[in-house]
Design a protein around this motif. Structure first.
Motif, PDB file in Angstrom:
ATOM      1  N   CYS A 180      36.317  73.973  57.056  1.00  0.00           N
ATOM      2  CA  CYS A 180      36.579  73.063  55.949  1.00  0.00           C
ATOM      3  C   CYS A 180      35.783  71.787  56.176  1.00  0.00           C
ATOM      4  N   ARG A 181      35.650  71.002  55.126  1.00  0.00           N
ATOM      5  CA  ARG A 181      35.006  69.688  55.215  1.00  0.00           C
ATOM      6  C   ARG A 181      36.039  68.640  54.844  1.00  0.00           C
ATOM      7  N   SER A 182      36.104  67.578  55.624  1.00  0.00           N
ATOM      8  CA  SER A 182      36.997  66.461  55.335  1.00  0.00           C
ATOM      9  C   SER A 182      36.188  65.176  55.392  1.00  0.00           C
ATOM     10  N   LYS A 183      36.618  64.171  54.625  1.00  0.00           N
ATOM     11  CA  LYS A 183      35.890  62.904  54.581  1.00  0.00           C
ATOM     12  C   LYS A 183      36.157  62.038  55.803  1.00  0.00           C
ATOM     13  N   ASP A 184      37.272  62.287  56.478  1.00  0.00           N
ATOM     14  CA  ASP A 184      37.599  61.541  57.704  1.00  0.00           C
ATOM     15  C   ASP A 184      38.574  62.383  58.526  1.00  0.00           C
ATOM     16  N   ILE A 185      38.789  61.984  59.750  1.00  0.00           N
ATOM     17  CA  ILE A 185      39.684  62.722  60.652  1.00  0.00           C
ATOM     18  C   ILE A 185      41.086  62.837  60.043  1.00  0.00           C
ATOM     19  N   GLY A 186      41.589  61.760  59.475  1.00  0.00           N
ATOM     20  CA  GLY A 186      42.931  61.758  58.899  1.00  0.00           C
ATOM     21  C   GLY A 186      43.084  62.684  57.713  1.00  0.00           C
ATOM     22  N   ASP A 187      41.975  63.103  57.101  1.00  0.00           N
ATOM     23  CA  ASP A 187      42.010  64.010  55.955  1.00  0.00           C
ATOM     24  C   ASP A 187      41.973  65.486  56.364  1.00  0.00           C
ATOM     25  N   MET A 188      41.782  65.758  57.653  1.00  0.00           N
ATOM     26  CA  MET A 188      41.731  67.148  58.108  1.00  0.00           C
ATOM     27  C   MET A 188      43.083  67.813  57.843  1.00  0.00           C
ATOM     28  N   PRO A 189      43.095  69.034  57.295  1.00  0.00           N
ATOM     29  CA  PRO A 189      44.371  69.704  57.005  1.00  0.00           C
ATOM     30  C   PRO A 189      45.294  69.799  58.217  1.00  0.00           C
ATOM     31  N   ILE A 190      44.763  70.076  59.392  1.00  0.00           N
ATOM     32  CA  ILE A 190      45.595  70.222  60.585  1.00  0.00           C
ATOM     33  C   ILE A 190      46.246  68.889  60.965  1.00  0.00           C
TER      34      ILE A 190
ATOM     35  N   ARG B 168      44.242  78.531  68.616  1.00  0.00           N
ATOM     36  CA  ARG B 168      42.799  78.604  68.396  1.00  0.00           C
ATOM     37  C   ARG B 168      42.140  77.244  68.637  1.00  0.00           C
ATOM     38  N   THR B 169      40.879  77.282  69.050  1.00  0.00           N
ATOM     39  CA  THR B 169      40.111  76.054  69.242  1.00  0.00           C
ATOM     40  C   THR B 169      39.719  75.492  67.884  1.00  0.00           C
ATOM     41  N   ASN B 170      39.894  74.196  67.713  1.00  0.00           N
ATOM     42  CA  ASN B 170      39.483  73.496  66.498  1.00  0.00           C
ATOM     43  C   ASN B 170      38.302  72.613  66.842  1.00  0.00           C
ATOM     44  N   TYR B 171      37.117  72.998  66.352  1.00  0.00           N
ATOM     45  CA  TYR B 171      35.916  72.194  66.569  1.00  0.00           C
ATOM     46  C   TYR B 171      35.814  71.163  65.455  1.00  0.00           C
ATOM     47  N   VAL B 172      35.623  69.909  65.841  1.00  0.00           N
ATOM     48  CA  VAL B 172      35.473  68.819  64.885  1.00  0.00           C
ATOM     49  C   VAL B 172      34.031  68.334  65.011  1.00  0.00           C
ATOM     50  N   LEU B 173      33.224  68.624  63.974  1.00  0.00           N
ATOM     51  CA  LEU B 173      31.797  68.296  63.996  1.00  0.00           C
ATOM     52  C   LEU B 173      31.581  67.093  63.076  1.00  0.00           C
ATOM     53  N   ILE B 174      31.241  65.952  63.671  1.00  0.00           N
ATOM     54  CA  ILE B 174      31.187  64.703  62.926  1.00  0.00           C
ATOM     55  C   ILE B 174      29.750  64.336  62.573  1.00  0.00           C
ATOM     56  N   ASP B 175      29.500  64.163  61.276  1.00  0.00           N
ATOM     57  CA  ASP B 175      28.215  63.709  60.749  1.00  0.00           C
ATOM     58  C   ASP B 175      28.214  62.179  60.873  1.00  0.00           C
ATOM     59  N   TYR B 176      27.743  61.665  62.017  1.00  0.00           N
ATOM     60  CA  TYR B 176      27.848  60.232  62.297  1.00  0.00           C
ATOM     61  C   TYR B 176      26.911  59.399  61.418  1.00  0.00           C
ATOM     62  N   GLU B 177      25.897  60.001  60.840  1.00  0.00           N
ATOM     63  CA  GLU B 177      25.048  59.284  59.884  1.00  0.00           C
ATOM     64  C   GLU B 177      25.845  58.948  58.621  1.00  0.00           C
ATOM     65  N   ASN B 178      26.814  59.794  58.319  1.00  0.00           N
ATOM     66  CA  ASN B 178      27.545  59.717  57.062  1.00  0.00           C
ATOM     67  C   ASN B 178      28.935  59.107  57.210  1.00  0.00           C
ATOM     68  N   VAL B 179      29.577  59.309  58.358  1.00  0.00           N
ATOM     69  CA  VAL B 179      30.958  58.855  58.571  1.00  0.00           C
ATOM     70  C   VAL B 179      31.082  58.239  59.960  1.00  0.00           C
ATOM     71  N   GLN B 180      31.646  57.042  60.014  1.00  0.00           N
ATOM     72  CA  GLN B 180      32.033  56.458  61.295  1.00  0.00           C
ATOM     73  C   GLN B 180      33.546  56.667  61.369  1.00  0.00           C
ATOM     74  N   PRO B 181      33.983  57.710  62.072  1.00  0.00           N
ATOM     75  CA  PRO B 181      35.368  58.170  61.981  1.00  0.00           C
ATOM     76  C   PRO B 181      36.384  57.194  62.560  1.00  0.00           C
ATOM     77  N   SER B 182      37.575  57.282  62.020  1.00  0.00           N
ATOM     78  CA  SER B 182      38.697  56.521  62.559  1.00  0.00           C
ATOM     79  C   SER B 182      39.709  57.524  63.097  1.00  0.00           C
ATOM     80  N   ALA B 183      40.689  57.034  63.790  1.00  0.00           N
ATOM     81  CA  ALA B 183      41.823  57.854  64.263  1.00  0.00           C
ATOM     82  C   ALA B 183      41.419  59.012  65.159  1.00  0.00           C
ATOM     83  N   LEU B 184      40.409  58.821  65.995  1.00  0.00           N
ATOM     84  CA  LEU B 184      40.016  59.882  66.927  1.00  0.00           C
ATOM     85  C   LEU B 184      41.117  60.204  67.930  1.00  0.00           C
ATOM     86  N   SER B 185      42.041  59.288  68.125  1.00  0.00           N
ATOM     87  CA  SER B 185      43.113  59.510  69.108  1.00  0.00           C
ATOM     88  C   SER B 185      43.985  60.711  68.743  1.00  0.00           C
ATOM     89  N   VAL B 186      44.053  61.081  67.450  1.00  0.00           N
ATOM     90  CA  VAL B 186      44.871  62.249  67.071  1.00  0.00           C
ATOM     91  C   VAL B 186      44.266  63.552  67.591  1.00  0.00           C
TER      92      VAL B 186
END
Length: 198
Positions: free
Chosen positions: A111-121, A2-20
């Motif tokens: 689901c909602r995660s605080k950062d990319i590394g916190d995503m369950p997948i 299945r496709t996993n869409y990652v929707l980033i609230d850039y006002e709220n989070v400047q994400p790390s670990a996008l390479s995963v």
């Protein structure tokens, strides 16, 4: 897969670990506020490596929750065209949680995660030891509330999906056995009961 869409609230989070997210089953959308003039170089460089799997949405207008409403709209639009997709909102804003609950009630995976590394997948993919895998499984089951799997077969399938079907049969059986030994689950025939830690 299945496709996993990652929707980033850039006002709220400047994400790390996008390479995963450099896998074909991820699509990333970064939502940028109307008054945000810049995206950090590291974030832009990592998103550029994702090619057509990454995009930006600069929201129009200001106001409380303006960006949040844009994310909600995109989830609704995408869910209508891809009902089997999974939606990961990356934000520290707990205001998304009622939306997540509503989506789940409509059988939309979210689901909602605080950062990319916190995503369950991502956590599942990075867990190597049995305790790490158990922690991922228990967290997932607790998030399900009353919608936990009720049979051994469904629980096995749920765990297998959580780990992207990468677990061998004997490893999956060992995990289920360990969950029983720890008292997280009780198996009666083909039925499963739960006693998950707080």
């Amino acid at each position: 897969m299945r496709t996993n869409y990652v929707l980033i609230d850039y006002e709220n989070v400047q994400p790390s670990a996008l390479s995963v997210l450099e896998k074909e089953h991820f699509k990333v959308i970064v939502f940028v506020g109307a008054n945000q003039a810049k995206v950090a170089f590291d974030v832009a460089a990592q998103l550029q490596r994702l090619g057509p799997s990454a995009s930006y949405v600069k929201i129009s207008g200001n106001g409380p929750n303006a960006l949040d409403f844009h994310i909600a709209y995109y989830i609704g639009h995408l869910a209508a065209t891809e009902p089997d997709a999974y939606f990961h909102i990356i934000s520290k804003d707990t205001g998304f949680d009622p939306l997540i609950t509503h989506l789940k009630s409509k059988k939309i995976f979210a689901c909602r995660s605080k950062d990319i590394g916190d995503m369950p997948i991502v956590k599942a993919a990075n867990s190597k030891t049995l305790p790490e895998k158990l922690a991922v499984i228990v967290t997932n089951l607790k998030q399900r509330g009353a919608a936990k799997p009720r049979t051994v077969k469904t629980l096995s399938s749920t765990i297998s999906s959580l780990f992207q079907k990468a677990l061998a049969e004997d490893e999956l059986a060992a995990i289920l056995k360990h969950m029983e030994q720890q008292g997280f689950v009780t198996v009666t025939g083909t039925k499963v009961g739960y006693s998950l830690p707080e």
